[in-house]
Structure formats: structure tokens, C-alpha cells
Scaffold this active site. Structure first.
Site, PDB file in Angstrom:
ATOM      1  N   LYS A  23       0.834  -1.210   0.000  1.00  0.00           N
ATOM      2  CA  LYS A  23       0.000   0.000   0.000  1.00  0.00           C
ATOM      3  C   LYS A  23       0.869   1.261   0.000  1.00  0.00           C
ATOM      4  O   LYS A  23       0.599   2.199  -0.745  1.00  0.00           O
ATOM      5  CB  LYS A  23      -0.900  -0.009   1.250  1.00  0.00           C
ATOM      6  CG  LYS A  23      -1.477   1.352   1.620  1.00  0.00           C
ATOM      7  CD  LYS A  23      -2.345   1.287   2.846  1.00  0.00           C
ATOM      8  CE  LYS A  23      -1.704   1.740   4.126  1.00  0.00           C
ATOM      9  NZ  LYS A  23      -1.325   3.148   4.239  1.00  0.00           N
ATOM     10  N   ASN A  24       1.889   1.252   0.836  1.00  0.00           N
ATOM     11  CA  ASN A  24       2.678   2.481   0.990  1.00  0.00           C
ATOM     12  C   ASN A  24       3.698   2.676  -0.122  1.00  0.00           C
ATOM     13  O   ASN A  24       4.468   3.641  -0.098  1.00  0.00           O
ATOM     14  CB  ASN A  24       3.344   2.516   2.366  1.00  0.00           C
ATOM     15  CG  ASN A  24       2.309   2.749   3.462  1.00  0.00           C
ATOM     16  OD1 ASN A  24       1.172   3.115   3.171  1.00  0.00           O
ATOM     17  ND2 ASN A  24       2.687   2.512   4.706  1.00  0.00           N
ATOM     18  N   ARG A  95      -2.729  10.490   3.746  1.00  0.00           N
ATOM     19  CA  ARG A  95      -1.658  11.486   3.657  1.00  0.00           C
ATOM     20  C   ARG A  95      -1.178  11.692   2.226  1.00  0.00           C
ATOM     21  O   ARG A  95      -0.189  12.374   2.009  1.00  0.00           O
ATOM     22  CB  ARG A  95      -0.467  10.999   4.502  1.00  0.00           C
ATOM     23  CG  ARG A  95      -0.835  10.499   5.874  1.00  0.00           C
ATOM     24  CD  ARG A  95      -0.945  11.589   6.864  1.00  0.00           C
ATOM     25  NE  ARG A  95       0.281  12.330   6.992  1.00  0.00           N
ATOM     26  CZ  ARG A  95       0.353  13.537   7.537  1.00  0.00           C
ATOM     27  NH1 ARG A  95      -0.740  14.122   7.978  1.00  0.00           N
ATOM     28  NH2 ARG A  95       1.514  14.155   7.645  1.00  0.00           N
ATOM     29  N   ASP A 120      -4.501   8.648   9.651  1.00  0.00           N
ATOM     30  CA  ASP A 120      -4.846   8.033  10.933  1.00  0.00           C
ATOM     31  C   ASP A 120      -4.443   8.940  12.093  1.00  0.00           C
ATOM     32  O   ASP A 120      -3.418   9.626  12.032  1.00  0.00           O
ATOM     33  CB  ASP A 120      -4.125   6.690  11.067  1.00  0.00           C
ATOM     34  CG  ASP A 120      -4.763   5.646  10.164  1.00  0.00           C
ATOM     35  OD1 ASP A 120      -5.968   5.776   9.883  1.00  0.00           O
ATOM     36  OD2 ASP A 120      -4.057   4.713   9.756  1.00  0.00           O
ATOM     37  N   ASP A 314       4.808   0.273  12.073  1.00  0.00           N
ATOM     38  CA  ASP A 314       3.593  -0.443  11.654  1.00  0.00           C
ATOM     39  C   ASP A 314       3.648  -1.947  11.950  1.00  0.00           C
ATOM     40  O   ASP A 314       2.679  -2.657  11.706  1.00  0.00           O
ATOM     41  CB  ASP A 314       3.347  -0.227  10.152  1.00  0.00           C
ATOM     42  CG  ASP A 314       3.215   1.243   9.828  1.00  0.00           C
ATOM     43  OD1 ASP A 314       2.146   1.799  10.059  1.00  0.00           O
ATOM     44  OD2 ASP A 314       4.207   1.838   9.371  1.00  0.00           O
TER      45      ASP A 314
HETATM   46  N1  EPU Z   1       6.944  14.464  10.791  1.00  0.00           N
HETATM   47  C1  EPU Z   1       7.065  15.790  11.149  1.00  0.00           C
HETATM   48  N2  EPU Z   1       7.011  16.749  10.163  1.00  0.00           N
HETATM   49  C2  EPU Z   1       6.846  16.404   8.840  1.00  0.00           C
HETATM   50  C3  EPU Z   1       6.732  15.041   8.485  1.00  0.00           C
HETATM   51  C4  EPU Z   1       6.792  14.090   9.493  1.00  0.00           C
HETATM   52  O1  EPU Z   1       7.209  16.124  12.333  1.00  0.00           O
HETATM   53  O2  EPU Z   1       6.798  17.308   7.994  1.00  0.00           O
HETATM   54  C5  EPU Z   1       6.981  13.436  11.845  1.00  0.00           C
HETATM   55  C6  EPU Z   1       5.635  12.702  11.962  1.00  0.00           C
HETATM   56  O3  EPU Z   1       4.719  13.412  12.747  1.00  0.00           O
HETATM   57  C7  EPU Z   1       6.050  11.380  12.565  1.00  0.00           C
HETATM   58  C8  EPU Z   1       7.434  11.146  11.951  1.00  0.00           C
HETATM   59  O4  EPU Z   1       7.900  12.416  11.490  1.00  0.00           O
HETATM   60  O5  EPU Z   1       6.170  11.503  13.944  1.00  0.00           O
HETATM   61  C9  EPU Z   1       7.462  10.161  10.813  1.00  0.00           C
HETATM   62  O6  EPU Z   1       6.530  10.539   9.831  1.00  0.00           O
HETATM   63  P1  EPU Z   1       6.716  10.164   8.289  1.00  0.00           P
HETATM   64  O7  EPU Z   1       6.654  11.418   7.501  1.00  0.00           O
HETATM   65  O8  EPU Z   1       7.904   9.290   8.136  1.00  0.00           O
HETATM   66  O9  EPU Z   1       5.407   9.302   8.033  1.00  0.00           O
HETATM   67  P2  EPU Z   1       4.370   9.412   6.842  1.00  0.00           P
HETATM   68  O10 EPU Z   1       5.082   9.597   5.552  1.00  0.00           O
HETATM   69  O11 EPU Z   1       3.280  10.344   7.196  1.00  0.00           O
HETATM   70  C10 EPU Z   1       4.452   6.849   6.251  1.00  0.00           C
HETATM   71  C11 EPU Z   1       3.428   5.754   6.179  1.00  0.00           C
HETATM   72  C12 EPU Z   1       3.004   5.329   7.568  1.00  0.00           C
HETATM   73  C13 EPU Z   1       4.241   4.856   8.317  1.00  0.00           C
HETATM   74  C14 EPU Z   1       5.294   5.986   8.335  1.00  0.00           C
HETATM   75  C15 EPU Z   1       6.587   5.556   8.991  1.00  0.00           C
HETATM   76  C16 EPU Z   1       2.292   6.178   4.129  1.00  0.00           C
HETATM   77  C17 EPU Z   1       1.059   6.637   3.433  1.00  0.00           C
HETATM   78  N3  EPU Z   1       2.275   6.215   5.444  1.00  0.00           N
HETATM   79  O12 EPU Z   1       3.783   7.946   6.890  1.00  0.00           O
HETATM   80  O13 EPU Z   1       2.129   4.229   7.415  1.00  0.00           O
HETATM   81  O14 EPU Z   1       3.869   4.525   9.630  1.00  0.00           O
HETATM   82  O15 EPU Z   1       5.583   6.404   6.990  1.00  0.00           O
HETATM   83  O16 EPU Z   1       7.141   4.464   8.315  1.00  0.00           O
HETATM   84  O17 EPU Z   1       3.256   5.774   3.505  1.00  0.00           O
HETATM   85  C18 EPU Z   1       0.138   3.005   7.673  1.00  0.00           C
HETATM   86  O18 EPU Z   1       0.434   2.407   6.625  1.00  0.00           O
HETATM   87  O19 EPU Z   1      -0.834   2.653   8.401  1.00  0.00           O
HETATM   88  C19 EPU Z   1       0.940   4.145   8.091  1.00  0.00           C
HETATM   89  C20 EPU Z   1       0.555   4.985   9.063  1.00  0.00           C
END
Ligand code: EPU
Length: 448
Positions: A23-24, A95, A120, A314
Site C-alpha cells: 500500500k505504501n 496522507r 490516521d 507499523d
Molecule cells: N513528521 C514531522 N514533520 C513532517 C513530516 C513528518 O514532524 O513534515 C513526523 C511525523 O509526525 C512522525 C514522523 O515524522 O512523527 C514520521 O513521519 P513520516 O513522515 O515518516 O510518516 P508518513 O510519511 O506520514 C508513512 C506511512 C506510515 C508509516 C510511516 C513511517 C504512508 C502513506 N504512510 O507515513 O504508514 O507509519 O511512513 O514508516 O506511507 C500506515 O500504513 O498505516 C501508516 C501509518
């Protein structure tokens, strides 16, 4: 009212499942395809709700999409953009829409408008790193309040220019957004402290085939050479390592044996190390990995979630349910999201012995030290679990609840099925095929 999942647990999961594409990975690849007017063909595409949402979003922007759900093949081409305005209805669910800014900045002179993004509720999830990096490349982005909610307005009328960007934290989304924008920027972009998750490497491989020149150094540095020359691409989506670890945990916790076809050893190293520590059985084969109960599980484990190559945040939820079945006390320290233990309340009601702490428990202090977030957990096992009436708060918590219900000898009712459908292909059919007593029933059929 939505349907309910009824589970009567207590049976070992036995058999084989085929791993769908991640998915991601696929959702980002679809957005990346908007960078050019060339066709892309993706294979191993999971038939899940999140892909439906992203496909609908791409169609809105101007993509033509043919998706053969049975074969898992999806063709997409975006000869011209219809619009660069992301309607509000796409922004509550996940996101993905924020990545539109990176993908479209170099392709249109129009403002790219993205209403506030959802996802989420597992922490604040700000996008400050995205915005800072895109601005460094020359984008002008401002947040404007609108009638109901605000929206980001982004443009780069003078084009984007490569830059040296150092991310404050290796954020997956911020790395992706920056890479996407850098592909059409003039000159070279260097991202330091980048996320290097397998899904990001998959994106890089796709973009390289599309025409970009991208290299990944061993020290979390990514170099992107901008281009305007693009080619048609065929790309196989990497297997879903979250589904793999989830099914593995469920197989072992139920004292069963499941062959996860397509599970990729290289993507699961940290998970397999922890599984071995706790006494879970597995055997890596050419076609996938077999997971099996190998005698009583041993707790006394310290687990810390982290960015890749660390233990994925995850994987944490199914692993916590697994730890409820391990003898002894284990410590879990969540360092990626500040609020990812909300789901444990329901597990406690089902009989799990869990205690949450604001301190960093275990080896090291993380960036949430002294901030008052509930981000450490102590699990005492082994505890039998009771049935429950549970409502799913987020996708990964959803699987943890299904897994807990599969462990209980009693009947459980789980509400919030759309969460599961968003991220797990054929979950209910797959579990049935492995011998689980699980079915979807109408809410009126739930006995009170
Ligand atoms: N963060 C910031 N500022 C930003 C971006 C991120 O403070 O501008 C913080 C976030 O709040 C978090 C941390 O950095 O505490 C990591 O966030 P990241 O940006 O890495 O996560 P994401 O891209 O929003 C993706 C996956 C998540 C997965 C995370 C970590 C997708 C759509 N989502 O989220 O997956 O947990 O990376 O690997 O790819 C899921 O599949 O259920 C899911 C939540």
C-alpha cells in the site's frame, strides 16, 4: 450503520497466503506517474480501498486509468492535467494528497491547492518538513483559511532549482515529496538525513526508469538529477512488508503455521530478528517465508520502533499482541509517532496486561523524551484474551484487534471494517482460508 466483523477465535491459522503489493508503495507510485505524460504500467497492485482513493484522485487531476483488479495490473497515463486543485473529499482519508505538491510543481504554472491533509490519528503528523524542503527548491507555499477548512496553495512560476536539503528527521513523506519535486527541478538536489524505507527505494527505481537519475548513498543521502525527458515504464510494486509481519505474528500467536508467499527476506530482517528473540519459528524459502509456532514464546524483550532499517512502527501493533502471548515482561518504546498506543485500551479490556508510560523506556532517549506523550509500553505475558466488542480507531490497530480476537476462545465483534478494507487485501477471505472462524454480519445480528 456499517457491517460488523464477528470472530470466534481459538483456532490455529494454517495454510498459505500470497502477499499483495505494498500500500505504501503503490499510492506514491501513482502520484509519481503524474510527473510526466508517459504511460506507466504497474503490476502486483493490491486491490484495496487506499488505491481506489488514489486512483480517483489521479482521475480528477486528468489521468486515464485502467485497473484490472483480478490481475493486479494498473495502467495510468496523464497526457494533460485537468486541474491542480485537490477536492476536499480526498483530504480527510489519508496522507497522499500532500504529495501532489511535489509531483505537480514542475508540471503546471497553476496554483496547486491541497486542503489540510488527514490520515490516521496516531500523532499530530505535521508537514513542516515537506514545506521547508519544497520552499528550498524554490516553491512558494502558503496556507490560506477557506470557508470550512484551510488549504495549502503552492506554485513555482519561475521553476524549481536543485538544492541541498537536510531533513530534521528521516520522514518518509517529506523524502518522497522532495524527490518528486526534484525530478523536474533544474540541476541537482541532494537530500541528507533522508528516509530509506524499501518503499522509497521502490519509488527511486520507478523514477529512474521514468528518466530521472537518482543515487542513494549509504549515509541516508539521496542525489536527484533533474530531467524533462521521460519514458514509458513497467514496474512491479514491492510486496507489502506490513501485511507480511502482521500475518506472521498472527500465525505464531495462534500456534499455527502459515506460508507467506512473496515475503521478502531483505525487507523483514529487523522483524525476523525480534521474532527469533521471542522464540517464533520461521523458515526463509525461495518463494517466501513460512512462519510457525515453535514452542512457548519468551518475553523479556526490549523493542524500539525506528525508521528503516529499524523495527517499523507499523509492525508494532501485531507484535504487541504477540507479546501478550509470550512469558515474561517486555518493553516497547515507540519512537516514530508520539501517540501510537491508543489502541491498547481495547486490548486491556480483552485481558492483556499492558501499562503505558510517558518516559522513554529501554536503551535510549528519543525525541519525545520529557514531552509527556504516552510512548512506552510494558507488556506482561502470557495472558489469555477474552472476546470483546471493539471499534477500530486506525488501520494498523484494526489488524491488532482482529489478531486479538483470533486468540480469544470467546466471540468478538469488531466495528470499523472500512479501515481494514483500506489496507488489507482480501483479509477476511484470507483468514477464512487459513481456518479462522470469521464472518461479516449485519449490526442487527449482533447479540447483546
Ligand atoms: N513528521 C514531522 N514533520 C513532517 C513530516 C513528518 O514532524 O513534515 C513526523 C511525523 O509526525 C512522525 C514522523 O515524522 O512523527 C514520521 O513521519 P513520516 O513522515 O515518516 O510518516 P508518513 O510519511 O506520514 C508513512 C506511512 C506510515 C508509516 C510511516 C513511517 C504512508 C502513506 N504512510 O507515513 O504508514 O507509519 O511512513 O514508516 O506511507 C500506515 O500504513 O498505516 C501508516 C501509518
Amino acid at each position: 450503520m456499517d457491517d460488523v466483523l464477528r470472530i470466534r477465535g481459538g483456532k490455529p491459522l494454517e495454510g498459505k497466503i500470497s502477499l499483495p503489493g505494498a500500500k505504501n508503495a503503490i499510492n506514491k507510485l501513482l502520484i509519481a506517474s503524474l510527473l510526466s505524460d508517459q504511460p506507466s504500467i504497474f503490476t502486483n497492485v493490491p486491490n484495496i480501498g487506499e488505491v481506489e482513493i488514489t486512483v480517483a484522485l489521479c482521475r480528477e487531476i486528468g489521468s486515464q486509468v485502467h485497473w484490472n483488479r483480478q490481475e493486479g495490473v494498473l495502467e495510468i497515463v496523464t497526457r494533460e492535467l485537468n486541474t491542480s486543485y485537490v477536492p476536499q473529499r480526498f483530504c480527510g482519508a489519508n496522507r497522499i494528497p500532500i504529495l501532489m505538491i511535489g509531483a505537480l510543481l514542475g508540471r503546471t504554472d497553476q496554483d496547486i491547492i491541497v486542503p489540510t491533509v488527514g490520515g490516521d490519528r496516531i500523532g499530530r503528523r505535521p508537514i513542516d518538513f515537506h514545506l521547508q524542503a519544497l520552499r528550498q527548491l524554490g516553491a512558494s507555499i502558503e496556507y490560506r483559511s477557506m470557508k470550512k477548512e484551510g488549504a495549502y496553495f503552492a506554485q513555482a512560476h519561475d521553476g524549481l532549482t536543485g538544492a541541498l536539503i537536510t531533513l530534521p528527521f528521516p520522514s518518509v513523506g517529506a523524502t518522497e515529496n522532495t524527490i518528486l519535486a526534484a525530478v523536474r527541478a533544474r540541476g541537482e538536489t541532494v537530500i541528507k538525513n533522508a528516509a530509506i524505507e524499501p518503499e522509497i527505494v521502490d519509488l527511486i527505481l520507478y523514477l529512474r526508469n521514468l528518466g530521472a537519475n537518482i543515487t542513494l548513498d549509504v549515509d541516508r543521502t539521496i542525489h536527484i538529477q533533474g530531467t524533462r525527458k521521460f519514458y514509458p515504464v513497467q514496474h512491479r510494486v514491492i510486496p507489502d512488508r506490513i501485511v507480511a509481519a502482521s500475518m506472521a505474528s498472527a500465525a505464531i500467536a495462534t500456534k499455527g503455521r502459515v506460508f507467506v508467499e512473496g515475503a521478502e527476506h531483505l525487507h523483514l530482517i529487523t522483524f525476523l530478528n525480534k521474532l527469533r528473540e521471542v522464540g517464533g519459528g520461521f523458515q526463509v524459502r525461495e518463494e517466501g517465508i513460512e512462519f510457525f509456532y515453535d514452542g512457548p514464546l519468551q518475553g523479556g524483550l526490549h523493542l524500539e520502533t525506528d525508521v528503516h532499517p529499524g523495527f517499523m512502527t507499523d509492525w508494532q501493533q501485531p507484535f504487541v499482541v504477540l507479546l501478550t502471548q509470550a512469558h515474561g515482561v517486555s518493553v516497547v518504546h515507540e519512537t516514530v509517532y508520539e501517540n501510537r498506543f491508543g489502541y491498547t485500551d481495547a486490548l486491556k479490556q480483552m485481558g492483556a496486561e499492558l501499562e503505558i508510560f510517558k518516559q522513554c523506556l529501554g536503551g535510549k532517549e528519543c525525541r519525545y523524551a520529557s514531552q509527556g506523550h504516552n510512548h512506552s509500553l510494558i507488556v506482561k505475558g502470557a495472558t489469555p484474551l477474552k472476546g470483546g466488542k471493539i471499534t477500530i480507531p486506525d488501520l494498523r490497530a484494526g489488524f491488532a484487534y482482529v489478531m486479538a480476537a483470533l486468540l480469544s476462545q470467546e466471540e468478538s465483534h469488531i466495528y470499523g471494517l472500512p479501515y481494514l478494507e483500506r489496507g488489507y487485501e482480501n483479509l477476511i477471505e484470507n483468514l477464512k482460508g487459513l481456518g479462522a472462524d470469521i464472518e461479516i454480519i449485519a449490526p442487527s445480528k449482533v447479540e447483546v
